[in-house]
Design an enzyme around this catalytic site. Structure first.
Site, PDB file in Angstrom:
ATOM      1  CB  ILE A 134      -0.943  -0.003   1.237  1.00 53.60           C
ATOM      2  CG1 ILE A 134      -1.761  -1.303   1.306  1.00 53.60           C
ATOM      3  CG2 ILE A 134      -1.824   1.249   1.247  1.00 53.60           C
ATOM      4  CD1 ILE A 134      -2.657  -1.587   0.132  1.00 53.60           C
ATOM      5  CE  LYS A 190       8.054 -38.396 -13.801  1.00 58.65           C
ATOM      6  NZ  LYS A 190       8.553 -38.560 -12.469  1.00 58.65           N
TER       7      LYS A 190
HETATM    8  C1  LIG Z   1      -3.280  -8.605   6.316  1.00 59.42           C
HETATM    9  C2  LIG Z   1      -2.432  -7.666   5.500  1.00 59.42           C
HETATM   10  C3  LIG Z   1      -2.077  -6.424   6.021  1.00 59.42           C
HETATM   11  C4  LIG Z   1      -1.286  -5.560   5.263  1.00 59.42           C
HETATM   12  N1  LIG Z   1      -1.020  -4.311   5.760  1.00 59.42           N
HETATM   13  C5  LIG Z   1      -0.308  -3.429   5.012  1.00 59.42           C
HETATM   14  C6  LIG Z   1      -0.075  -2.113   5.466  1.00 59.42           C
HETATM   15  O1  LIG Z   1      -0.522  -1.747   6.540  1.00 59.42           O
HETATM   16  N2  LIG Z   1       0.646  -1.281   4.689  1.00 59.42           N
HETATM   17  C7  LIG Z   1       1.167  -1.668   3.476  1.00 59.42           C
HETATM   18  O2  LIG Z   1       1.829  -0.875   2.817  1.00 59.42           O
HETATM   19  N3  LIG Z   1       0.924  -2.899   3.011  1.00 59.42           N
HETATM   20  C8  LIG Z   1       0.217  -3.786   3.755  1.00 59.42           C
HETATM   21  N4  LIG Z   1      -0.013  -5.048   3.287  1.00 59.42           N
HETATM   22  C9  LIG Z   1       0.628  -5.478   2.042  1.00 59.42           C
HETATM   23  C10 LIG Z   1      -0.133  -4.975   0.830  1.00 59.42           C
HETATM   24  O3  LIG Z   1      -1.495  -5.175   1.023  1.00 59.42           O
HETATM   25  C11 LIG Z   1       0.346  -5.705  -0.419  1.00 59.42           C
HETATM   26  O4  LIG Z   1       1.736  -5.638  -0.537  1.00 59.42           O
HETATM   27  C12 LIG Z   1      -0.293  -5.083  -1.673  1.00 59.42           C
HETATM   28  O5  LIG Z   1      -1.673  -4.953  -1.509  1.00 59.42           O
HETATM   29  C13 LIG Z   1       0.024  -5.919  -2.888  1.00 59.42           C
HETATM   30  O6  LIG Z   1      -0.756  -5.429  -3.936  1.00 59.42           O
HETATM   31  P1  LIG Z   1      -0.879  -6.222  -5.307  1.00 59.42           P
HETATM   32  O7  LIG Z   1      -1.697  -5.382  -6.213  1.00 59.42           O
HETATM   33  O8  LIG Z   1       0.497  -6.610  -5.738  1.00 59.42           O
HETATM   34  O9  LIG Z   1      -1.585  -7.594  -4.902  1.00 59.42           O
HETATM   35  P2  LIG Z   1      -3.125  -7.940  -4.669  1.00 59.42           P
HETATM   36  O10 LIG Z   1      -3.820  -6.851  -3.945  1.00 59.42           O
HETATM   37  O11 LIG Z   1      -3.181  -9.278  -4.036  1.00 59.42           O
HETATM   38  O12 LIG Z   1      -3.714  -7.958  -6.113  1.00 59.42           O
HETATM   39  C14 LIG Z   1      -3.371  -8.933  -7.055  1.00 59.42           C
HETATM   40  C15 LIG Z   1      -4.505  -8.984  -8.054  1.00 59.42           C
HETATM   41  O13 LIG Z   1      -4.138  -9.812  -9.128  1.00 59.42           O
HETATM   42  C16 LIG Z   1      -5.246 -10.619  -9.460  1.00 59.42           C
HETATM   43  N5  LIG Z   1      -4.754 -11.816 -10.127  1.00 59.42           N
HETATM   44  C17 LIG Z   1      -3.961 -12.782  -9.601  1.00 59.42           C
HETATM   45  N6  LIG Z   1      -3.701 -13.724 -10.513  1.00 59.42           N
HETATM   46  C18 LIG Z   1      -4.339 -13.352 -11.636  1.00 59.42           C
HETATM   47  C19 LIG Z   1      -4.446 -13.921 -12.928  1.00 59.42           C
HETATM   48  N7  LIG Z   1      -3.840 -15.065 -13.228  1.00 59.42           N
HETATM   49  N8  LIG Z   1      -5.201 -13.288 -13.858  1.00 59.42           N
HETATM   50  C20 LIG Z   1      -5.820 -12.123 -13.566  1.00 59.42           C
HETATM   51  N9  LIG Z   1      -5.745 -11.534 -12.352  1.00 59.42           N
HETATM   52  C21 LIG Z   1      -5.009 -12.131 -11.406  1.00 59.42           C
HETATM   53  C22 LIG Z   1      -5.902 -10.918  -8.124  1.00 59.42           C
HETATM   54  O14 LIG Z   1      -7.230 -11.372  -8.256  1.00 59.42           O
HETATM   55  C23 LIG Z   1      -5.787  -9.559  -7.463  1.00 59.42           C
HETATM   56  O15 LIG Z   1      -6.867  -8.735  -7.809  1.00 59.42           O
HETATM   57  C24 LIG Z   1      -0.836  -5.943   3.999  1.00 59.42           C
HETATM   58  C25 LIG Z   1      -1.218  -7.168   3.464  1.00 59.42           C
HETATM   59  C26 LIG Z   1      -2.021  -8.024   4.204  1.00 59.42           C
HETATM   60  C27 LIG Z   1      -2.473  -9.327   3.606  1.00 59.42           C
HETATM   61  C1  LIG Z   2      12.055 -37.169  -9.559  1.00 53.18           C
HETATM   62  C2  LIG Z   2      10.915 -37.940 -10.039  1.00 53.18           C
HETATM   63  O1  LIG Z   2      10.372 -37.691 -11.071  1.00 53.18           O
HETATM   64  C3  LIG Z   2      10.425 -39.025  -9.166  1.00 53.18           C
HETATM   65  O2  LIG Z   2       9.204 -38.646  -8.701  1.00 53.18           O
HETATM   66  C4  LIG Z   2      10.423 -40.278  -9.975  1.00 53.18           C
HETATM   67  O3  LIG Z   2       9.183 -40.818 -10.071  1.00 53.18           O
HETATM   68  C5  LIG Z   2      11.524 -41.163  -9.566  1.00 53.18           C
HETATM   69  O4  LIG Z   2      11.209 -42.090  -8.579  1.00 53.18           O
HETATM   70  P1  LIG Z   2      12.370 -42.717  -7.668  1.00 53.18           P
HETATM   71  O5  LIG Z   2      12.767 -41.619  -6.740  1.00 53.18           O
HETATM   72  O6  LIG Z   2      11.736 -43.883  -6.974  1.00 53.18           O
HETATM   73  O7  LIG Z   2      13.519 -43.087  -8.572  1.00 53.18           O
END
Ligand SMILES: Cc1cc2nc3c(=O)[nH]c(=O)nc-3n(C[C@H](O)[C@H](O)[C@H](O)COP(=O)(O)OP(=O)(O)OC[C@H]3O[C@@H](n4cnc5c(N)ncnc54)[C@H](O)[C@@H]3O)c2cc1C
Ligand SMILES: CC(=O)[C@@H](O)[C@H](O)COP(=O)(O)O
Length: 654
Positions: free
Chosen positions: A327, A496
């Site tokens: 934030i 794999k």
């Molecule tokens: C409990 C808590 C308290 C916090 N307090 C603070 C604070 O006080 N001050 C501060 O600075 N920070 C604080 N933070 C940290 C801060 O909230 C985060 O660092 C920040 O919000 C990250 O923002 P973001 O946009 O990277 O991630 P997010 O807010 O998690 O957003 C990521 C977005 O990407 C979307 N998304 C993910 N994968 C895909 C995909 N494959 N396709 C499309 N969309 C996707 C998700 O749905 C989401 O909308 C806190 C965090 C938490 C959890």
């Molecule tokens: C690394 C890997 O792919 C293992 O999950 C694989 O199936 C090999 O099995 P072993 O570790 O019994 O050789």
């Protein structure tokens, strides 16, 4: 989507949206793809702007946070002007009470102003009896992050950002060092520049060590007393807890910090901890009305720094991993990333946050046959050459790619990375499988593992170990493909496929495997599925287009050898694709047995990695695989019930 001018941002949290608005204000055409997921960090956060109260040590992160805190008032003003919304920005200062007196040394080095037991109570009445003093950080503050999100959404809408909610980005398509498009749950999208701002989920799109760190939160209502301000006016930042008073009387209490992966929800234990810590800090909280519980995932990284800037392709930019301070960091991230996109200007502030810091330089491949200090390989066998001219024409061909060696090895369970490197070299294998999930999260024993091998010399076989469902395996396979590309194997489409819901015997789910294989084959993967030795399933997998089948000899890591011989023989007889005996092989004789049966290759991990001398065992397994193959090609003699003398009876001396 217009393919010529779009910037596509993946993720609509505070980071993605702040970048989108900044770019749009600079005249760019921007699309944001945002999956609908309520527990985003940006909605869950407390909204503290607290570089000092967080006690960030001097260094690049503190510099970045201070710059962002400095940018905050202007950024808020801009958003307020655009939207007319109040964002709850409050540079109220943060008070950090402590329960133990710090040493003089600590006091002299702290950014805050020290307040003794009496002085701190002048700043804030009602503190718990255990509080012996504390720090005052006048420049820290808070913002209402949920209101910021609302304002960013409104600003984006008004400015004409194309926000596509409900769109989940599944994979990036790359060609010749460029991202060409993204695949989403609603089809393919093309753009010019792609920005990954998907918070904790970034590792689902690219092999990045970003992991979710769950935080539970709770809010209470401060009682209203006519003509008096609310009891708390400034943030209290205590031991493992903080109280953040909003101007409307809501008091945010946070937060747990739990490394529990994607485990969701509030828990009684989490909430109990919050209440206990909060009431020690400020006892009156115990009587206030509870308004809400919630939780979210902080995007954590191994070094707790964000990941910012270009990554791999020249049109791919990362803005993720903001962990505890996203934030606070939104304004500076938006400004630096917009500069990078529009002006191609990479500010020196970005330098320490590049994603490639997690890639150590690929180490030179260990010289084959060089004995490792602790695990000497006897000289007598060092002359052996697994690619012997005796059968140099005999190649293993998988999905059109040719290999001389018929041994595949793993990378897990080795005592150390040097021993793994040495073993891989000693085995002379040309295909090495890597657990995408473990490497990407830097799981213990997997740190730096992907970079430890010279991928110019061995072919990477990313595997989906740890996936319990078809859906997970498909996602991890896509990550594996990106990982291989980033490590220099541009054209590697091998996977794999392991779908293993059962943790006791690690037996694969045949239905999930078939489902995932169908999807992956359609996406252009060369799929090598790990299966139980089931001839019917093997044929079904062949029919959907798998590149091989990999029946198990016995459970993974069990060293029980080939317990499924009869079924593997049927699979070999019926298959038109290579059959790789995978898992359970414990000794070189068993590797040879599989090859003598007519298997096209074997995959061995545990028996090598966990041997007393892995390098020597790797060598032995390599030789056994060759021996078994030679024996198979030579044709064994038939088994008879009675002895047949080696020399003829005729002409013997009577
Ligand atoms: C409990 C808590 C308290 C916090 N307090 C603070 C604070 O006080 N001050 C501060 O600075 N920070 C604080 N933070 C940290 C801060 O909230 C985060 O660092 C920040 O919000 C990250 O923002 P973001 O946009 O990277 O991630 P997010 O807010 O998690 O957003 C990521 C977005 O990407 C979307 N998304 C993910 N994968 C895909 C995909 N494959 N396709 C499309 N969309 C996707 C998700 O749905 C989401 O909308 C806190 C965090 C938490 C959890
Ligand atoms: C690394 C890997 O792919 C293992 O999950 C694989 O199936 C090999 O099995 P072993 O570790 O019994 O050789």
């Amino acid at each position: 989507m217009n393919a010529t001018n779009d910037i596509v941002i993946i993720g609509g949290g505070i980071i993605g949206m702040a970048i989108a608005v900044d770019l749009k204000l600079r005249g760019a055409s921007v699309t944001v793809c945002n999956r609908n997921f309520p527990q985003t960090a940006s909605m869950a956060a407390a909204g503290m702007l607290a570089p000092h109260a967080e006690e960030l040590p001097p260094g690049p992160l503190l510099d970045l946070c201070l710059k962002s805190r400095w940018l905050y008032p202007e950024w808020i003003r801009k958003l307020q002007d655009l939207t007319g919304l109040d964002l709850g920005y409050n540079p109220c200062g943060i008070l950090a009470p402590v329960y133990n007196l710090p040493s003089t040394d600590v006091r002299n080095n702290n950014q805050g102003q020290w307040l003794d037991k009496t002085a701190i109570r002048l700043y804030q009445t009602g503190l718990g009896d255990d509080v012996v003093g504390g720090w005052w950080y006048p420049e820290d503050g808070q913002v209402d992050n949920r209101q910021v999100m609302q304002a960013l959404d409104k600003a984006a809408q008004q400015l004409g950002v194309n926000v596509r909610n409900g769109v989940t980005v599944q994979t990036l398509q790359q060609k010749q060092g460029k991202v060409t498009s993204i695949l989403t749950n609603q089809g393919e999208l093309e753009g010019n520049t792609y920005i990954i701002a998907s918070g904790s989920w970034a590792s689902q799109i690219l092999p990045l060590p970003v992991r979710p760190v769950k935080g539970q939160m709770l809010a209470v209502k401060m009682p209203e007393i006519p003509n008096e301000p609310y009891a708390l006016q400034r943030v209290l930042y205590g031991l493992q807890t903080y109280l953040v008073p909003r101007q409307n009387g809501r008091l945010i209490i946070g937060a747990t910090s739990e490394d529990v992966g994607w485990t969701p929800n509030n828990t009684p234990q989490g909430i109990e901890r919050l209440i206990k810590r909060a009431t020690r800090l400020y006892p009156d909280v115990a009587n206030w009305e509870i308004e809400e519980f919630w939780w979210g995932y902080r995007p954590g990284t191994p070094d707790e720094l964000p990941i910012l800037g270009h990554y791999g392709c020249n049109n791919l930019i990362l803005a993720t991993g903001h962990y505890r301070n996203g934030i606070l960091l939104a304004p500076v991230t938006a400004s630096l990333i917009a500069d990078l996109v529009i002006n191609q200007n990479s500010d020196p502030l970005l330098e320490p946050f590049k994603g490639d810091r997690f890639h150590t330089q690929p180490s030179p491949a260990p010289a084959p046959m060089t004995p490792f200090n602790h695990y000497p390989v006897p000289k007598a066998i060092n002359g052996y050459n697994g690619t012997s001219s005796l059968f140099s024409e005999d190649e293993l061909i998988i999905a059109g790619r040719k290999f001389h060696s018929r041994l595949m090895t793993g990378t897990g369970k080795y005592p150390s990375i040097p021993i793994m490197q040495e073993s891989v070299a000693a085995s002379e294998c040309q295909i090495v499988t890597v657990a995408v999930r473990r490497v990407q999260t830097n799981a213990p024993g997997h740190e730096g593992l992907a970079e430890a091998l010279d991928w110019g010399k061995v072919w990477m076989l990313p595997n989906t170990a740890g996936c319990k469902t078809a859906e997970e395996a498909v996602r991890v396979a896509r990550l594996g493909r990106e990982m291989a590309k980033l490590l220099g194997q541009e054209d590697n489409n091998f996977v794999k496929l392991e779908v293993i819901p059962d943790t006791k015997y690690l037996l694969p789910d045949p239905i999930g495997t078939l489902e995932a294989a169908e999807i992956l084959v359609k996406e252009g993967f060369a799929v090598l599925p790990y299966i139980n030795a089931d001839p019917i399933l093997a044929k079904r997998l062949e029919a959907v287009g798998c590149a091989t089948v990999m029946p198990l000899g016995s459970p993974i890591g069990s060293g029980q050898g080939i317990r499924t011989q009869a079924n593997i023989e049927i699979i070999i007889e019926e298959a038109n694709i290579p059959v790789v005996v995978d898992a359970g092989i414990g000794t070189p004789s068993e590797a040879s047995q599989a090859m003598e049966m007519g298997a096209d290759a074997v995959l061995i991990n545990s028996a090598i990695a966990l041997a007393n001398n892995p390098v020597l065992m790797a060598k032995a397994m390599g030789m056994a695989t060759v021996a078994g193959r030679l024996a198979y090609l030579s044709g064994r003699i038939p088994v008879k019930d009675y002895a047949i003398a080696s020399s003829p009876f005729t002409g013997t001396v009577v």
